[in-house]
Write a protein that holds these residues in place. Structure first.
Motif: not given
Length: 86
Positions: A5-10, A74, A64, A13, A66, A68, A71
């Motif tokens: 899973y590619k994370t966002e805003n953390t 998610k 942020r 990565q 979100t 880790c 995420q």
């Protein structure tokens, strides 16, 4: 099933995990706060998707929208939905 899973805003990565039914194992993070993320990975090993979402969804990191942990919640839901879709 293995899932990345590619994370966002953390700072992390990518989150990698294995899913068997609704049980999550072998969680690992690429990037982020190494010690904390290793601890989270150990703590949630063997938990269900619902357990992880119940404890970690909505946790924020500073300013942020979100974290880790959020995420990860998610990621496990996305993996579960992919597994169900076949």
């Amino acid at each position: 099933m293995h899932f990345d899973y590619k994370t966002e805003n953390t700072c992390a990565q990518l989150i990698s995990l294995d899913l068997d039914g609704d049980v999550v194992t072998n969680v690992s993070f690429m990037g982020g706060c190494n010690g904390n993320l290793k601890a989270i990975s150990k703590l949630v090993d063997g938990w269900t998707v619902d357990q992880i979402e119940g404890k970690l969804a909505g946790n924020l990191c500073g300013h942020r929208p979100t974290s880790c942990a959020d995420q990860l919640a998610k990621a496990v839901r996305a993996a579960y939905e992919k597994q169900q879709a076949g």
